[in-house]
Design a protein around this motif. Structure first.
Motif, PDB file in Angstrom:
ATOM      1  N   ASN A   1       0.839  -1.203   0.000  1.00 50.78           N
ATOM      2  CA  ASN A   1       0.000   0.000   0.000  1.00 50.78           C
ATOM      3  C   ASN A   1       0.870   1.247   0.000  1.00 50.78           C
ATOM      4  O   ASN A   1       0.562   2.224  -0.702  1.00 50.78           O
ATOM      5  CB  ASN A   1      -0.938   0.009   1.208  1.00 50.78           C
ATOM      6  CG  ASN A   1      -2.019  -1.041   1.097  1.00 50.78           C
ATOM      7  OD1 ASN A   1      -2.290  -1.555   0.012  1.00 50.78           O
ATOM      8  ND2 ASN A   1      -2.640  -1.379   2.219  1.00 50.78           N
ATOM      9  N   GLU A   2       1.967   1.234   0.795  1.00 53.81           N
ATOM     10  CA  GLU A   2       2.849   2.396   0.846  1.00 53.81           C
ATOM     11  C   GLU A   2       3.593   2.594  -0.466  1.00 53.81           C
ATOM     12  O   GLU A   2       3.975   3.720  -0.808  1.00 53.81           O
ATOM     13  CB  GLU A   2       3.836   2.255   2.003  1.00 53.81           C
ATOM     14  CG  GLU A   2       3.181   2.398   3.354  1.00 53.81           C
ATOM     15  CD  GLU A   2       4.137   2.188   4.505  1.00 53.81           C
ATOM     16  OE1 GLU A   2       5.350   2.024   4.262  1.00 53.81           O
ATOM     17  OE2 GLU A   2       3.679   2.176   5.661  1.00 53.81           O
ATOM     18  N   LEU A   3       3.828   1.525  -1.207  1.00 52.55           N
ATOM     19  CA  LEU A   3       4.487   1.640  -2.513  1.00 52.55           C
ATOM     20  C   LEU A   3       3.485   1.910  -3.633  1.00 52.55           C
ATOM     21  O   LEU A   3       3.862   1.922  -4.807  1.00 52.55           O
ATOM     22  CB  LEU A   3       5.263   0.347  -2.819  1.00 52.55           C
ATOM     23  CG  LEU A   3       6.474   0.072  -1.934  1.00 52.55           C
ATOM     24  CD1 LEU A   3       7.035  -1.311  -2.226  1.00 52.55           C
ATOM     25  CD2 LEU A   3       7.540   1.124  -2.138  1.00 52.55           C
ATOM     26  N   ASN A   4       2.216   2.117  -3.279  1.00 49.62           N
ATOM     27  CA  ASN A   4       1.111   2.377  -4.213  1.00 49.62           C
ATOM     28  C   ASN A   4       0.845   1.202  -5.146  1.00 49.62           C
ATOM     29  O   ASN A   4       0.423   1.371  -6.278  1.00 49.62           O
ATOM     30  CB  ASN A   4       1.336   3.659  -5.021  1.00 49.62           C
ATOM     31  CG  ASN A   4       1.006   4.884  -4.210  1.00 49.62           C
ATOM     32  OD1 ASN A   4       0.132   4.842  -3.342  1.00 49.62           O
ATOM     33  ND2 ASN A   4       1.694   5.975  -4.468  1.00 49.62           N
ATOM     34  N   PHE A   5       1.119   0.010  -4.670  1.00 51.99           N
ATOM     35  CA  PHE A   5       0.678  -1.202  -5.357  1.00 51.99           C
ATOM     36  C   PHE A   5      -0.480  -1.772  -4.554  1.00 51.99           C
ATOM     37  O   PHE A   5      -0.386  -2.835  -3.959  1.00 51.99           O
ATOM     38  CB  PHE A   5       1.818  -2.230  -5.459  1.00 51.99           C
ATOM     39  CG  PHE A   5       2.959  -1.795  -6.315  1.00 51.99           C
ATOM     40  CD1 PHE A   5       2.787  -1.696  -7.688  1.00 51.99           C
ATOM     41  CD2 PHE A   5       4.188  -1.484  -5.776  1.00 51.99           C
ATOM     42  CE1 PHE A   5       3.843  -1.300  -8.489  1.00 51.99           C
ATOM     43  CE2 PHE A   5       5.239  -1.088  -6.576  1.00 51.99           C
ATOM     44  CZ  PHE A   5       5.075  -0.988  -7.942  1.00 51.99           C
TER      45      PHE A   5
ATOM     46  N   PHE B   1      -7.488   0.536  -2.886  1.00 56.09           N
ATOM     47  CA  PHE B   1      -7.386   1.721  -3.742  1.00 56.09           C
ATOM     48  C   PHE B   1      -8.725   2.459  -3.802  1.00 56.09           C
ATOM     49  O   PHE B   1      -8.776   3.694  -3.717  1.00 56.09           O
ATOM     50  CB  PHE B   1      -6.932   1.310  -5.144  1.00 56.09           C
ATOM     51  CG  PHE B   1      -6.697   2.463  -6.061  1.00 56.09           C
ATOM     52  CD1 PHE B   1      -5.579   3.268  -5.920  1.00 56.09           C
ATOM     53  CD2 PHE B   1      -7.611   2.766  -7.069  1.00 56.09           C
ATOM     54  CE1 PHE B   1      -5.367   4.339  -6.761  1.00 56.09           C
ATOM     55  CE2 PHE B   1      -7.404   3.843  -7.908  1.00 56.09           C
ATOM     56  CZ  PHE B   1      -6.276   4.625  -7.757  1.00 56.09           C
ATOM     57  N   SER B   2      -9.831   1.718  -3.922  1.00 54.72           N
ATOM     58  CA  SER B   2     -11.155   2.344  -3.967  1.00 54.72           C
ATOM     59  C   SER B   2     -11.458   3.059  -2.662  1.00 54.72           C
ATOM     60  O   SER B   2     -11.985   4.196  -2.662  1.00 54.72           O
ATOM     61  CB  SER B   2     -12.229   1.275  -4.222  1.00 54.72           C
ATOM     62  OG  SER B   2     -12.020   0.679  -5.470  1.00 54.72           O
ATOM     63  N   GLU B   3     -11.124   2.431  -1.521  1.00 51.74           N
ATOM     64  CA  GLU B   3     -11.370   3.073  -0.220  1.00 51.74           C
ATOM     65  C   GLU B   3     -10.526   4.330  -0.071  1.00 51.74           C
ATOM     66  O   GLU B   3     -11.015   5.380   0.405  1.00 51.74           O
ATOM     67  CB  GLU B   3     -11.052   2.103   0.918  1.00 51.74           C
ATOM     68  CG  GLU B   3     -12.061   0.990   1.077  1.00 51.74           C
ATOM     69  CD  GLU B   3     -11.663   0.019   2.181  1.00 51.74           C
ATOM     70  OE1 GLU B   3     -10.785   0.361   3.018  1.00 51.74           O
ATOM     71  OE2 GLU B   3     -12.227  -1.078   2.216  1.00 51.74           O
ATOM     72  N   ASP B   4      -9.240   4.245  -0.475  1.00 56.11           N
ATOM     73  CA  ASP B   4      -8.367   5.428  -0.363  1.00 56.11           C
ATOM     74  C   ASP B   4      -8.856   6.566  -1.249  1.00 56.11           C
ATOM     75  O   ASP B   4      -8.863   7.744  -0.843  1.00 56.11           O
ATOM     76  CB  ASP B   4      -6.929   5.055  -0.727  1.00 56.11           C
ATOM     77  CG  ASP B   4      -6.230   4.250   0.361  1.00 56.11           C
ATOM     78  OD1 ASP B   4      -6.819   4.085   1.453  1.00 56.11           O
ATOM     79  OD2 ASP B   4      -5.089   3.782   0.115  1.00 56.11           O
ATOM     80  N   MET B   5      -9.278   6.254  -2.478  1.00 59.09           N
ATOM     81  CA  MET B   5      -9.764   7.295  -3.385  1.00 59.09           C
ATOM     82  C   MET B   5     -11.064   7.903  -2.869  1.00 59.09           C
ATOM     83  O   MET B   5     -11.278   9.124  -2.964  1.00 59.09           O
ATOM     84  CB  MET B   5      -9.977   6.725  -4.795  1.00 59.09           C
ATOM     85  CG  MET B   5      -8.692   6.479  -5.536  1.00 59.09           C
ATOM     86  SD  MET B   5      -7.872   8.016  -5.977  1.00 59.09           S
ATOM     87  CE  MET B   5      -6.501   8.050  -4.877  1.00 59.09           C
ATOM     88  N   ALA B   6     -11.920   7.063  -2.291  1.00 51.22           N
ATOM     89  CA  ALA B   6     -13.175   7.589  -1.733  1.00 51.22           C
ATOM     90  C   ALA B   6     -12.881   8.501  -0.560  1.00 51.22           C
ATOM     91  O   ALA B   6     -13.474   9.594  -0.432  1.00 51.22           O
ATOM     92  CB  ALA B   6     -14.077   6.432  -1.310  1.00 51.22           C
ATOM     93  N   GLU B   7     -11.944   8.109   0.307  1.00 45.87           N
ATOM     94  CA  GLU B   7     -11.579   8.949   1.453  1.00 45.87           C
ATOM     95  C   GLU B   7     -10.919  10.248   0.990  1.00 45.87           C
ATOM     96  O   GLU B   7     -11.202  11.327   1.515  1.00 45.87           O
ATOM     97  CB  GLU B   7     -10.626   8.172   2.384  1.00 45.87           C
ATOM     98  CG  GLU B   7     -10.191   8.925   3.615  1.00 45.87           C
ATOM     99  CD  GLU B   7     -11.349   9.283   4.530  1.00 45.87           C
ATOM    100  OE1 GLU B   7     -11.271  10.339   5.185  1.00 45.87           O
ATOM    101  OE2 GLU B   7     -12.341   8.518   4.579  1.00 45.87           O
ATOM    102  N   PHE B   8     -10.049  10.149  -0.043  1.00 44.80           N
ATOM    103  CA  PHE B   8      -9.393  11.338  -0.578  1.00 44.80           C
ATOM    104  C   PHE B   8     -10.427  12.294  -1.179  1.00 44.80           C
ATOM    105  O   PHE B   8     -10.384  13.516  -0.952  1.00 44.80           O
ATOM    106  CB  PHE B   8      -8.362  10.924  -1.634  1.00 44.80           C
ATOM    107  CG  PHE B   8      -7.680  12.072  -2.291  1.00 44.80           C
ATOM    108  CD1 PHE B   8      -6.716  12.813  -1.618  1.00 44.80           C
ATOM    109  CD2 PHE B   8      -8.012  12.448  -3.603  1.00 44.80           C
ATOM    110  CE1 PHE B   8      -6.091  13.884  -2.232  1.00 44.80           C
ATOM    111  CE2 PHE B   8      -7.387  13.519  -4.204  1.00 44.80           C
ATOM    112  CZ  PHE B   8      -6.416  14.234  -3.525  1.00 44.80           C
TER     113      PHE B   8
END
Length: 191
Positions: free
Chosen positions: A60-64, A70-77
């Motif tokens: 996750n930290e390396l953006n893989f 990824f969907s949760e992070d984009m929704a939170e962002f």
């Protein structure tokens, strides 16, 4: 002239021995032996080691990221950006609504957007330390040992013993004798 002679012929007595040897008989039957062997038992319970490596945080930290992360992070962002945009618009609206303060609100808003502050820089090691989680469970080995043994039963037998004693018989094998002969003239044996 012929001298009369007495001739003696003697035979000694002889004894004889008749010997009967003693007889001894011993018969020994072997003991009866019964052996029952109980084998030892061994039970081994083995649990193998377990190694669990969780690399999810590192990837996750390396953006893989996985699709779900990824969907949760984009929704939170997007949610955070939306809230910040609403707050900014609300603040700009409040600045424009404050006409009574006699300030140029539009100039202040344009100036703040045209000259943003310095970008925030962060020195970070990616992936961070401890981002790979390792869990190790050592193996277990349990040994259950039960001794066996031997059950021995012995039945002894007494010896069979017969004995016939010997005998010794003494007998007269030859009688003693004495033979007297008179050789020569006549001897008057009558007196």
């Amino acid at each position: 002239m012929q001298v009369p002679q007495i001739r003696l012929q003697q035979t000694y007595a002889q004894t004889g021995l008749r010997i009967t040897q003693p007889v001894q008989e011993i018969e020994q039957l072997p003991a009866e032996l019964s052996i029952k062997q109980v084998p030892a038992t061994m039970n081994i319970d083995h649990k193998p080691y377990h190694l669990d490596i969780n690399q999810e945080q590192m990837w996750n930290e390396l953006n893989f990221k996985s699709n779900s992360v990824f969907s949760e992070d984009m929704a939170e962002f997007a949610r955070q950006e939306g809230f910040e945009a609403i707050a900014e618009k609300s603040q700009e609206g409040d600045q424009m609504a404050a006409i009574d303060k006699k300030t140029d609100a539009i100039d202040a808003i344009v100036t703040s957007k045209a000259n943003p502050g310095p970008a925030e820089t962060i020195i970070a090691f990616i992936p961070s330390e401890g981002s790979v989680k390792i869990n190790y469970t050592p193996p277990e080995l349990n040994i259950d040992w039960k001794k066996g043994g031997a059950e021995i039963e012995v039945t002894p037998h007494k010896p069979n013993h017969t004995y016939t004693p010997g005998k010794t018989e003494v007998y007269l094998r030859q009688m003693q004798s004495l033979q007297i002969d008179f050789v020569g003239g006549n001897i008057n044996t009558k007196s």
